[in-house]
Write a protein that holds these residues in place. Sequence first.
Motif, PDB file in Angstrom:
ATOM      1  N   THR A   1       0.808  -1.218   0.000  1.00 32.08           N
ATOM      2  CA  THR A   1       0.000   0.000   0.000  1.00 32.08           C
ATOM      3  C   THR A   1       0.840   1.266   0.000  1.00 32.08           C
ATOM      4  OG1 THR A   1      -0.086   0.083   2.411  1.00 32.08           O
ATOM      5  CG2 THR A   1      -1.784  -1.201   1.296  1.00 32.08           C
ATOM      6  N   GLY A   2       2.110   1.146   0.274  1.00 27.99           N
ATOM      7  CA  GLY A   2       2.965   2.321   0.369  1.00 27.99           C
ATOM      8  C   GLY A   2       3.025   2.911   1.756  1.00 27.99           C
ATOM      9  N   LEU A   3       2.195   2.436   2.668  1.00 30.54           N
ATOM     10  CA  LEU A   3       2.209   2.921   4.045  1.00 30.54           C
ATOM     11  C   LEU A   3       3.302   2.208   4.834  1.00 30.54           C
ATOM     12  CD1 LEU A   3      -1.630   2.915   4.807  1.00 30.54           C
ATOM     13  CD2 LEU A   3      -0.201   4.918   4.371  1.00 30.54           C
ATOM     14  N   THR A   4       4.060   2.970   5.604  1.00 29.50           N
ATOM     15  CA  THR A   4       5.076   2.363   6.469  1.00 29.50           C
ATOM     16  C   THR A   4       4.433   2.001   7.796  1.00 29.50           C
ATOM     17  OG1 THR A   4       5.738   4.557   7.269  1.00 29.50           O
ATOM     18  CG2 THR A   4       6.949   3.642   5.392  1.00 29.50           C
ATOM     19  N   ILE A   5       4.947   0.946   8.420  1.00 30.61           N
ATOM     20  CA  ILE A   5       4.341   0.497   9.672  1.00 30.61           C
ATOM     21  C   ILE A   5       5.385   0.360  10.769  1.00 30.61           C
ATOM     22  CG2 ILE A   5       2.559  -0.774   8.415  1.00 30.61           C
ATOM     23  CD1 ILE A   5       3.989  -3.358   9.401  1.00 30.61           C
TER      24      ILE A   5
ATOM     25  N   MET B   1      -4.694  -5.965   7.530  1.00 23.62           N
ATOM     26  CA  MET B   1      -5.116  -4.804   8.325  1.00 23.62           C
ATOM     27  C   MET B   1      -4.657  -3.506   7.694  1.00 23.62           C
ATOM     28  SD  MET B   1      -4.969  -5.843  12.384  1.00 23.62           S
ATOM     29  CE  MET B   1      -3.202  -6.158  12.467  1.00 23.62           C
ATOM     30  N   VAL B   2      -3.412  -3.456   7.226  1.00 22.11           N
ATOM     31  CA  VAL B   2      -2.896  -2.233   6.623  1.00 22.11           C
ATOM     32  C   VAL B   2      -3.630  -1.928   5.323  1.00 22.11           C
ATOM     33  CG1 VAL B   2      -0.850  -1.117   5.646  1.00 22.11           C
ATOM     34  CG2 VAL B   2      -0.638  -2.507   7.712  1.00 22.11           C
ATOM     35  N   ALA B   3      -4.069  -2.962   4.607  1.00 17.67           N
ATOM     36  CA  ALA B   3      -4.834  -2.738   3.383  1.00 17.67           C
ATOM     37  C   ALA B   3      -6.134  -2.004   3.675  1.00 17.67           C
ATOM     38  CB  ALA B   3      -5.117  -4.071   2.695  1.00 17.67           C
TER      39      ALA B   3
ATOM     40  N   GLY C   1      -8.906   3.842   3.601  1.00 17.19           N
ATOM     41  CA  GLY C   1      -9.482   5.056   4.159  1.00 17.19           C
ATOM     42  C   GLY C   1      -9.952   4.953   5.592  1.00 17.19           C
ATOM     43  N   TYR C   2      -9.769   3.797   6.214  1.00 13.14           N
ATOM     44  CA  TYR C   2     -10.160   3.658   7.615  1.00 13.14           C
ATOM     45  C   TYR C   2      -9.024   4.110   8.517  1.00 13.14           C
ATOM     46  CZ  TYR C   2     -14.097   1.088   5.757  1.00 13.14           C
ATOM     47  OH  TYR C   2     -15.227   0.747   5.061  1.00 13.14           O
TER      48      TYR C   2
ATOM     49  N   LEU D   1     -11.830   7.214  19.583  1.00 23.60           N
ATOM     50  CA  LEU D   1     -11.861   7.423  18.138  1.00 23.60           C
ATOM     51  C   LEU D   1     -13.288   7.709  17.661  1.00 23.60           C
ATOM     52  CD1 LEU D   1      -9.426   4.615  16.910  1.00 23.60           C
ATOM     53  CD2 LEU D   1      -8.938   7.046  17.206  1.00 23.60           C
ATOM     54  N   HIS D   2     -14.273   6.990  18.218  1.00 18.69           N
ATOM     55  CA  HIS D   2     -15.664   7.279  17.870  1.00 18.69           C
ATOM     56  C   HIS D   2     -16.003   8.723  18.233  1.00 18.69           C
ATOM     57  CE1 HIS D   2     -16.141   3.206  16.823  1.00 18.69           C
ATOM     58  NE2 HIS D   2     -16.488   2.712  17.994  1.00 18.69           N
ATOM     59  N   GLU D   3     -15.538   9.148  19.386  1.00 15.41           N
ATOM     60  CA  GLU D   3     -15.807  10.508  19.851  1.00 15.41           C
ATOM     61  C   GLU D   3     -15.224  11.536  18.891  1.00 15.41           C
ATOM     62  OE1 GLU D   3     -15.640  12.500  24.214  1.00 15.41           O
ATOM     63  OE2 GLU D   3     -13.694  11.895  23.403  1.00 15.41           O
ATOM     64  N   GLY D   4     -14.061  11.228  18.326  1.00 14.96           N
ATOM     65  CA  GLY D   4     -13.419  12.151  17.397  1.00 14.96           C
ATOM     66  C   GLY D   4     -13.941  12.051  15.980  1.00 14.96           C
ATOM     67  N   GLY D   5     -14.892  11.158  15.722  1.00  9.52           N
ATOM     68  CA  GLY D   5     -15.462  11.041  14.393  1.00  9.52           C
ATOM     69  C   GLY D   5     -14.609  10.255  13.412  1.00  9.52           C
ATOM     70  N   TYR D   6     -13.694   9.451  13.925  1.00 12.48           N
ATOM     71  CA  TYR D   6     -12.816   8.676  13.049  1.00 12.48           C
ATOM     72  C   TYR D   6     -13.492   7.365  12.639  1.00 12.48           C
ATOM     73  CZ  TYR D   6      -9.273  12.015  14.466  1.00 12.48           C
ATOM     74  OH  TYR D   6      -8.581  13.178  14.689  1.00 12.48           O
ATOM     75  N   LYS D   7     -13.043   6.818  11.511  1.00 10.95           N
ATOM     76  CA  LYS D   7     -13.654   5.624  10.923  1.00 10.95           C
ATOM     77  C   LYS D   7     -12.923   4.363  11.381  1.00 10.95           C
ATOM     78  CE  LYS D   7     -14.594   5.836   6.559  1.00 10.95           C
ATOM     79  NZ  LYS D   7     -14.393   6.026   5.093  1.00 10.95           N
ATOM     80  N   THR D   8     -13.661   3.462  12.013  1.00  9.02           N
ATOM     81  CA  THR D   8     -13.082   2.206  12.479  1.00  9.02           C
ATOM     82  C   THR D   8     -13.593   1.052  11.622  1.00  9.02           C
ATOM     83  OG1 THR D   8     -14.857   1.889  14.099  1.00  9.02           O
ATOM     84  CG2 THR D   8     -12.877   3.062  14.835  1.00  9.02           C
ATOM     85  N   TRP D   9     -12.862  -0.042  11.626  1.00  9.37           N
ATOM     86  CA  TRP D   9     -13.192  -1.187  10.784  1.00  9.37           C
ATOM     87  C   TRP D   9     -12.794  -2.459  11.510  1.00  9.37           C
ATOM     88  CZ3 TRP D   9     -16.425  -1.561   7.002  1.00  9.37           C
ATOM     89  CH2 TRP D   9     -16.382  -2.623   6.094  1.00  9.37           C
TER      90      TRP D   9
END
Length: 442
Positions: free
Chosen positions: A2-6, A100-102, A107-108, A185-193
């Motif tokens: 994905t190009g994301l570093t972990i 998970m990283v995928a 966008g999550y 995270l829910h409180e901050g409006g972030y997207k969980t999966w």
Amino acid sequence: MTGLTIAVLIPAHNEETTIGELVQACLDQPYPVEQLIVVADSCNDRTAQVARDAGATLVLETNFADKAANQNHALPYVTADVIVGFDGDSRPEPSCISLMVADIARGYDATCSSILPIQRTGFFIEARRFAYSLGSQWWRLCQRQVGRLQVLTGASYAFRTDVVRAVGGFPNGLISADMDITWKLHEGGYKTWYTADALTLTIDPETWAEYTAQMPRWAAGYFQNVLRYRRLMWNWRSLLTVGTAMFDLVTLWWWLVVVIYNLTTWQHLSMFRYMGYWFAGHTALTMYLVSRVVGWKKALIGFAPYTLLNFYNKYLYTRSMFREWLLGRHYAAWTGRSGRKTVITPMTPSRRFGLGCAGAIAGTATAIWGGYLGSSLLWTTGMAASCLIPLAMIRISGSGQRRATPSSLTIAAPPAGGHATRELPTAEALDPETTLQLATRR
């Protein structure tokens, strides 16, 4: 890719027998690991050295006795885009990190994997395997669809690093840190999966002593989190998720009351036929869902242990609900494998006084109503309640001691090139109404 570093982050306490295998399993994943950070907390074994020998890029040794504090301590050292976390007694299956990283790349902001026991068999293992499998095929998928996971499994998760920093780090102060960060995270409006196809194996309780040490903490942590984030329950997604869990909790006791009443009065016996139909249908559906994960043989083996322990679990959750919400006595520390003494905060004098007065008023009202109706049973019950409840409130002072909590937690600065030192709010700063000490996650 994905190009994301972990960066893999592993908080561990006395995990010398498992930490090496975990580190190696992470490094063997097909997805490249840029950083692998182990936080060896309050260890009196070779956890830190074993982690270094296994290939960890950074090992930090601390004495916080708190999972969230250890994760926050490591946070400034993280330079990767995504934090992938595992408990020290777990082991990700191949492609767990990639999957998970995928989802993070889709966008999550956060996700977690499925969990199964690493042990092969045993009464408690079979029960937990059944529960995990059922949850992965029902509860978690439903919660994912609604957009309100109750908890991102702390044994195996992936968070965007910038999101964790945006919410002030990993929140602490509650006995269940994993659910705390989820609702933050829910409180901050972030997207969980929920990455259902990803799998991590973890060590689960194998004895009654271990099981009964873990479950009260889970139960107390649930109600502590619902209380802290109660304002979020105005959102229909949150209300649906928590409401269905509460409905599932009270339904069992309602069924027991109905059964006992009908057997005692020998009335409405025809309902047992319909209850049998319902139980058969529920069992068939449950077995089918579990078999999709572990096969029919394991589903059959695990059904009885799961069903028996479910009664005990419901009892624990019901007891915790009344203790946490009504009595205000909070589970603040637990024994775990660290050997620490369980601590439950005492009731405050104001709460004892309030409950005593409420009981006296309710008892008096019941006695008056009983006298008006000419019911000696109601009158006697009311008089007893008006006297005994205030006396009980005087006696219930609670066990355990409150421990002073600093107003903020200072995160040490990393070497040159890292992020600057900053302060994260602790439980007292995040929620002034909560009087819990820093939660012990072991």
